[in-house]
Enzyme design. Sequence first.
Site, PDB file in Angstrom:
ATOM      1  N   GLU A  21       0.875  -1.173   0.000  1.00  0.00           N
ATOM      2  CA  GLU A  21       0.000   0.000   0.000  1.00  0.00           C
ATOM      3  C   GLU A  21       0.911   1.220   0.000  1.00  0.00           C
ATOM      4  O   GLU A  21       1.994   1.203   0.600  1.00  0.00           O
ATOM      5  CB  GLU A  21      -0.927   0.016   1.213  1.00  0.00           C
ATOM      6  N   HIS A 189      -7.835  -3.129   0.300  1.00  0.00           N
ATOM      7  CA  HIS A 189      -6.806  -2.085   0.328  1.00  0.00           C
ATOM      8  C   HIS A 189      -6.095  -2.006   1.669  1.00  0.00           C
ATOM      9  O   HIS A 189      -5.263  -1.105   1.867  1.00  0.00           O
ATOM     10  CB  HIS A 189      -7.338  -0.711  -0.080  1.00  0.00           C
TER      11      HIS A 189
END
Length: 215
Positions: A21, A189
């Site tokens: 990320e 995510h």
Amino acid sequence: MNENTHQPREPFHYLLVLDFEATCSDEKRPNPQEIIEFPTLLYNVKTRTIDSVFHHYIKPDVHPTLSSFCTELTGITQDQVDSGISLQDALSEHVTWLESNELDPNSSTCSGIKEDNSKSASFIYVTCGDWDFKTCLSKQLDYHGISMPPNFERWLNIKREFQHLYGKRAKGMTSMLNHLNIDLEGRHHSGIDDTRNLAKICTRMLEDGWIPSQS
């Protein structure tokens, strides 16, 4: 990776399921985009189990303040990255982690090390697309004048592998989960949650005849 019909396909012993990320914004994209979460699962192809987990939050040094958009998207907070380690430290600790699992971090051919020096274990990183290594890590290291570590020079794009196996284009992780009727675990995510979901996809693909290998 291209298949060679004249050579036997040698399956990997381990998949290193990784999903970075990075810093992001709903306005102008940060330059460089900096990794803020670095998770990797050591997935045993034979047993179809996760044998070890590497996971760190990373403190960005060029743009240290996360946008509200980034936190809303990833669930990663400012406190988590402020308490994180540098990318260079994470890369160093990743090497230590590989070595602790008898894998060779200096190998661009994905060969590993076994205690008895017998035929070495092989490994390959698995990512959801090419962005993690080809774009994100590569550009961040280039920004700082650092060479790409050899162990990150080869990977399998699971979306491409999925399409080869099922004949269906994979738009992303959630589309693969939906096609396979697998429930999403955790938060999309979140890097560590995404790696666990990708590992579930790997398991199903192996059950359906996938051989993660290089020719």
